[in-house]
Scaffold this motif. Structure first.
Motif, PDB file in Angstrom:
ATOM      1  N   GLY A  46     -15.007   5.725  63.313  1.00 47.07           N
ATOM      2  CA  GLY A  46     -15.364   6.717  63.915  1.00 47.07           C
ATOM      3  C   GLY A  46     -16.004   6.445  65.177  1.00 47.07           C
ATOM      4  O   GLY A  46     -15.752   7.079  66.219  1.00 47.07           O
ATOM      5  N   TYR A  47     -16.933   5.381  65.381  1.00 54.46           N
ATOM      6  CA  TYR A  47     -17.663   5.273  66.493  1.00 54.46           C
ATOM      7  C   TYR A  47     -16.749   4.253  67.493  1.00 54.46           C
ATOM      8  O   TYR A  47     -16.909   4.423  68.489  1.00 54.46           O
ATOM      9  CB  TYR A  47     -18.955   4.164  66.110  1.00 54.46           C
ATOM     10  N   MET A  48     -15.646   3.792  66.939  1.00 53.73           N
ATOM     11  CA  MET A  48     -14.731   2.956  67.939  1.00 53.73           C
ATOM     12  C   MET A  48     -13.789   3.885  68.544  1.00 53.73           C
ATOM     13  O   MET A  48     -13.113   3.439  69.609  1.00 53.73           O
ATOM     14  CB  MET A  48     -13.967   1.841  66.992  1.00 53.73           C
ATOM     15  N   ILE A  49     -13.529   5.067  68.039  1.00 56.33           N
ATOM     16  CA  ILE A  49     -12.387   5.689  68.511  1.00 56.33           C
ATOM     17  C   ILE A  49     -12.828   6.343  69.846  1.00 56.33           C
ATOM     18  O   ILE A  49     -11.932   6.088  70.984  1.00 56.33           O
ATOM     19  CB  ILE A  49     -12.157   7.211  67.559  1.00 56.33           C
ATOM     20  N   PRO A  50     -13.907   6.374  70.424  1.00 57.90           N
ATOM     21  CA  PRO A  50     -14.179   7.024  71.836  1.00 57.90           C
ATOM     22  C   PRO A  50     -14.127   5.745  72.954  1.00 57.90           C
ATOM     23  O   PRO A  50     -13.530   5.966  73.898  1.00 57.90           O
ATOM     24  CB  PRO A  50     -15.766   7.316  71.659  1.00 57.90           C
ATOM     25  N   LEU A  51     -14.122   4.680  72.190  1.00 57.15           N
ATOM     26  CA  LEU A  51     -13.852   3.256  72.861  1.00 57.15           C
ATOM     27  C   LEU A  51     -12.386   3.281  73.353  1.00 57.15           C
ATOM     28  O   LEU A  51     -11.887   2.971  74.538  1.00 57.15           O
ATOM     29  CB  LEU A  51     -14.624   2.227  72.689  1.00 57.15           C
ATOM     30  N   CYS A  52     -11.548   3.432  72.197  1.00 62.52           N
ATOM     31  CA  CYS A  52     -10.079   3.247  72.354  1.00 62.52           C
ATOM     32  C   CYS A  52      -9.630   4.500  73.090  1.00 62.52           C
ATOM     33  O   CYS A  52      -8.414   4.389  73.781  1.00 62.52           O
ATOM     34  CB  CYS A  52      -9.733   3.716  70.937  1.00 62.52           C
ATOM     35  N   GLU A  53     -10.176   5.545  72.994  1.00 60.92           N
ATOM     36  CA  GLU A  53      -9.634   6.721  73.960  1.00 60.92           C
ATOM     37  C   GLU A  53      -9.755   6.367  75.569  1.00 60.92           C
ATOM     38  O   GLU A  53      -8.863   7.365  76.135  1.00 60.92           O
ATOM     39  CB  GLU A  53     -10.639   8.033  73.630  1.00 60.92           C
ATOM     40  N   GLN A  54     -10.482   5.676  75.872  1.00 61.23           N
ATOM     41  CA  GLN A  54     -10.301   4.994  77.525  1.00 61.23           C
ATOM     42  C   GLN A  54      -8.958   4.761  77.736  1.00 61.23           C
ATOM     43  O   GLN A  54      -8.633   5.178  79.039  1.00 61.23           O
ATOM     44  CB  GLN A  54     -11.494   4.105  77.660  1.00 61.23           C
ATOM     45  N   HIS A  55      -8.106   4.201  76.931  1.00 66.79           N
ATOM     46  CA  HIS A  55      -6.905   3.607  77.116  1.00 66.79           C
ATOM     47  C   HIS A  55      -6.236   3.350  75.956  1.00 66.79           C
ATOM     48  O   HIS A  55      -6.423   2.277  75.407  1.00 66.79           O
ATOM     49  CB  HIS A  55      -7.035   2.591  78.202  1.00 66.79           C
ATOM     50  N   TRP A  56      -5.617   4.314  75.203  1.00 66.79           N
ATOM     51  CA  TRP A  56      -5.104   4.004  74.001  1.00 66.79           C
ATOM     52  C   TRP A  56      -3.955   2.741  74.177  1.00 66.79           C
ATOM     53  O   TRP A  56      -3.590   2.107  73.083  1.00 66.79           O
ATOM     54  CB  TRP A  56      -4.361   5.252  73.352  1.00 66.79           C
ATOM     55  N   GLY A  57      -3.438   2.672  75.334  1.00 69.85           N
ATOM     56  CA  GLY A  57      -2.091   1.558  75.254  1.00 69.85           C
ATOM     57  C   GLY A  57      -2.763   0.210  75.304  1.00 69.85           C
ATOM     58  O   GLY A  57      -2.493  -0.739  74.611  1.00 69.85           O
ATOM     59  N   ILE A  58      -4.153   0.063  75.788  1.00 69.96           N
ATOM     60  CA  ILE A  58      -4.791  -1.409  75.844  1.00 69.96           C
ATOM     61  C   ILE A  58      -5.358  -1.642  74.690  1.00 69.96           C
ATOM     62  O   ILE A  58      -5.079  -2.628  74.006  1.00 69.96           O
ATOM     63  CB  ILE A  58      -5.803  -1.257  77.069  1.00 69.96           C
TER      64      ILE A  58
ATOM     65  N   HIS B 160      -8.601   9.064  84.169  1.00 66.12           N
ATOM     66  CA  HIS B 160      -8.607   8.351  82.904  1.00 66.12           C
ATOM     67  C   HIS B 160      -7.908   7.046  82.879  1.00 66.12           C
ATOM     68  O   HIS B 160      -7.019   6.949  83.782  1.00 66.12           O
ATOM     69  CB  HIS B 160      -7.767   9.307  81.927  1.00 66.12           C
ATOM     70  N   GLY B 161      -8.491   6.196  82.248  1.00 61.08           N
ATOM     71  CA  GLY B 161      -8.038   4.840  82.139  1.00 61.08           C
ATOM     72  C   GLY B 161      -8.709   3.841  83.225  1.00 61.08           C
ATOM     73  O   GLY B 161      -8.421   2.499  83.233  1.00 61.08           O
ATOM     74  N   HIS B 162      -9.743   4.555  83.900  1.00 62.43           N
ATOM     75  CA  HIS B 162     -10.722   3.732  84.793  1.00 62.43           C
ATOM     76  C   HIS B 162     -11.334   2.534  84.147  1.00 62.43           C
ATOM     77  O   HIS B 162     -11.474   1.274  84.552  1.00 62.43           O
ATOM     78  CB  HIS B 162     -11.305   4.520  85.587  1.00 62.43           C
ATOM     79  N   LEU B 163     -11.918   2.644  82.773  1.00 63.38           N
ATOM     80  CA  LEU B 163     -12.740   1.705  82.119  1.00 63.38           C
ATOM     81  C   LEU B 163     -12.191   0.498  81.574  1.00 63.38           C
ATOM     82  O   LEU B 163     -12.602  -0.380  80.810  1.00 63.38           O
ATOM     83  CB  LEU B 163     -13.565   2.610  81.002  1.00 63.38           C
TER      84      LEU B 163
END
Length: 686
Positions: free
Chosen positions: A279-291, A362-365
């Motif tokens: 669950g803690y990793m989901i916010p990091l993935c949300e920055q760009h789900w494609g990457i 969205h996607g800048h990070l």
């Protein structure tokens, strides 16, 4: 099949799985004539004559020393994919080898085939070469811990803080490995940050007093950043909890605790741990789900589909001056390779401005130049100093939260050390080595909290995979790996480079690694009887409460009101920690509800402390302390010290000693009257 002449194997088969010494001394045996996957456990069919093997099977794998001393043996004629473990066919008469080298797959570590055993170091020139492979294992764990820590303390927008946290995690990990190898359990191992402490940090900082609004007055008063105030709270509680672990290790209390801990306590705890960390990793993935998805797919590609691809590399070992080995690069470095490829793709997308350069979009990070200022501003050398962020703070709720995670790690220590000992050819660790390892873990955790690295260390068993390939289990190599990790922590630019990795890449490989924790927890349930309604009820309730109750308590923390404010905080912290809830429910019900040892999964436990190492692996006791063991053996008082190599676990009270010396007289003096004894119970009194 040891000593079983006139045996014939099936003439067809792709893979067959035989356990260690399965058919010892069993001639003329017959197995069922058909089967897809056949797995024979240890000594399962011993003493069963007139059996034959199936004539058609899909899988055949020969385990370690299975066919030792079995003459007149023939292997199957099918040559599709045959896997032989090392030592299976060494020196066996009348044995037919596969005709194609590509069909041979080396599987398990054969201790007698280790090039460099625990007490046999390679030439010093090769220590860094072998050590760097082990040191790289800690980088991924340190990177995940650094990112999660900075996010929890509110410094996610400060790249220099992430760089410092990464350097601290590397330094403290190397220091923990060094202390453990030299003074702890003495096994060759690699330690890295325990990301489970992120849950304790989250629970501690969930109190409203740690919000930016509440801390603003402290910032205005002395100019201290809010993230430093939060970090000092974590430091103090980690130091206190680690000190408690050190005390428990010195006292040798682990053996008493393990009497109440079974699979129904550990399995739900590990499962909820993995789910929470995912669950803690989901916010990091949300920055760009494609990457993030690309990172996950690359890990799957390298670790599942290219796992058997071995690249030819030059090597120097043994009596050969120079030869070529086939190194499983993708199998041992799947995460690092996936991270490198993902970073290159993100860098290309950054250079071509495919990813948005506007920080509000969205996607800048996912860009690689977001934290490039940290690379320019970081010093070449970073020296961690004690209490560099200010004096630590302590609270009862934070201490309880840290101690909960600490105890969860402690109950897993015996199993972890047993696994490392098995993989390196050492005898099973005795009680004094386990107690010493627990104490050293507490000491290194206290040092980590003092320096600011707010995650204690844990053993990374992935190092056994590297040992399986390099055949190097020398303690000198692992000490070198620890020093290399410490050096990485000292080099400030090294941490700054890894801080450039985009958040979606870290989220992708973090999601995969945390998912493996879930898989490990689920696999532990196989140790109990899953057809028992008692066990199913305990499993279901412990998982349901462990996953749902903490979320409710976090949103309704004011619902706990005992009239004592500090007690309310402690209860809220405990109930908002998923691992505590699941393990508490599982442990309580498992010890109170009636059930047999077989049903609870406790019948498989055995005392392995009497095991001995193979003479060609360890020429001396690998667990004795260097230089002072001979001195401790001369001090009679050391037999009472749980961390001493001379510790005597058999010390008992005078009535117990009298019973052991003269059991008949003891029974006559202390008669026991039994009434209504059930003849079907397992406990027999003689």
């Amino acid at each position: 099949m040891d000593g079983c002449p006139n045996r014939q194997e099936s003439t067809s088969g792709d893979h067959r799985v035989y356990g260690e010494q399965i058919m010892d001394g069993c001639p003329n045996r017959q197995e069922p004539t058909s089967g897809d996957h056949r797995v024979y456990g240890e000594q399962i069919i011993d003493g069963c004559p007139n059996r034959q093997e199936p004539t058609s099977v899909d899988h055949r794998v020969y385990g370690e020393q299975i066919i030792d001393g079995c003459p007149n043996r023939q292997e199957p004629t099918s040559e599709e994919v045959m896997a032989y473990a090392e030592q299976v066919m060494d020196g066996r008469p009348n044995h037919i080898e596969p005709t194609s080298e590509d069909q041979i797959v080396e599987m398990d570590i054969s201790h007698s085939k280790l090039l460099y055993t625990i007490d046999k170091p390679p030439p010093p020139a090769f220590w860094p070469i072998y050590g760097i492979q082990q040191a790289l294992l800690g980088i991924t764990g340190a990177l995940s811990a650094a990112v999660l820590i900075t996010n929890r303390i509110g410094a996610d927008d400060l790249p220099e803080v992430r760089s410092e946290m990464l350097s601290l995690c590397l330094f403290t990990s190397g220091l923990a490995s060094l202390l453990q190898i030299c003074f702890g359990c003495r096994l060759p191992l690699v330690q890295g940050p325990n990301t489970a402490f992120i849950i304790a940090i989250t629970a501690t900082l969930s109190d409203p007093k740690w919000s930016d609004e509440s801390l603003q007055e402290h910032v205005d008063g002395n100019g201290t950043s809010t993230w430093k105030i939060r970090l000092r709270e974590i430091q103090g509680n980690l130091m206190l909890a680690s000190g408690t672990q050190f005390f428990l290790g010195v006292c040798g209390i682990l053996g008493f605790i393990m009497k109440f801990i079974g699979p129904l306590t550990v399995a739900p705890c590990v499962t909820t741990l993995g789910v929470t960390l995912c669950g803690y990793m989901i916010p990091l993935c949300e920055q760009h789900w494609g990457i993030a998805s690309m990172s996950i797919l690359l890990i799957l590609l390298f670790s599942l589909f290219l796992v058997k691809v071995k690249l030819p590399l030059p090597a120097f070992s043994g009596g050969k001056t120079c030869h070529v080995i086939r190194y499983p690069l993708f199998q041992l470095n799947s995460i690092l390779l996936a991270m490198a490829v993902s970073f290159l793709v993100c860098h290309v997308l950054t250079v071509t401005d495919t990813l948005p350069s506007n920080s509000t979009i969205h996607g800048h990070l996912a860009r690689t130049d977001v934290r490039v200022s940290a690379l320019h501003d970081a010093d070449w050398f970073y020296i961690p100093l004690p209490f560099q962020y200010g004096p630590p703070a302590i609270s009862s709720s934070g201490y309880v939260s840290m101690l909960t995670i600490m105890m969860i790690a402690v109950i897993q220590l015996p199993g972890v050390y047993q696994t490392v000992a098995l993989g390196t050819g050492a005898p099973p660790p005795p009680s004094h080595a386990i107690n010493r390892g627990m104490a050293v873990d507490g000491l290194s955790g206290a040092v980590s909290g003092m320096l600011g690295g707010v995650c204690a260390s844990v053993v990374y068993v992935q190092s056994l995979g590297v040992i399986a390939v390099t055949k190097v289990a020398s303690r000198a190599v692992f000490v070198t790996a620890a020093f290399l990790t410490i050096v990485m922590g000292f080099i400030g630019k090294f941490g700054a480079v890894f801080s450039l990795i985009p958040d979606p890449v870290i989220g992708g490989f973090g999601l995969m690694t945390m998912g493996m924790i879930i898989a490990v927890g689920v696999s532990m349930f196989r140790l109990v009887n899953l057809s028992s309604s008692r066990n199913l009820m305990i499993i279901g309730l412990s998982l349901a409460l462990g996953l749902l109750l903490p979320a409710w308590v976090t949103k309704n923390d004011n619902s706990i009101n005992t009239g004592i404010k500090e007690l309310d905080k402690v209860i809220v912290i405990l109930l908002s920690t998923p691992m505590f809830v699941s393990s508490f429910v599982g442990c309580t019900l498992d010890n109170l509800a009636p059930g047999t040892r077989e049903e609870r999964g406790l019948s498989t436990r055995c005392d392995k402390s009497s095991g001995t190492a193979l003479p060609d692996v360890c020429t001396d006791d690998p667990y004795k302390l260097p230089y002072i063991s001979s001195l401790l053996s001369k001090l009679s008082c050391c037999v009472f010290l749980p961390i001493s190599p001379t510790y005597n676990t058999g010390i008992s009270c005078k009535p117990c000693q009298r019973r052991e010396r003269n059991p008949s007289q003891f029974a006559a003096d202390n008669p026991v009257v039994l009434t209504d004894v059930d003849a079907g119970t397992e406990d027999r009194v003689s």
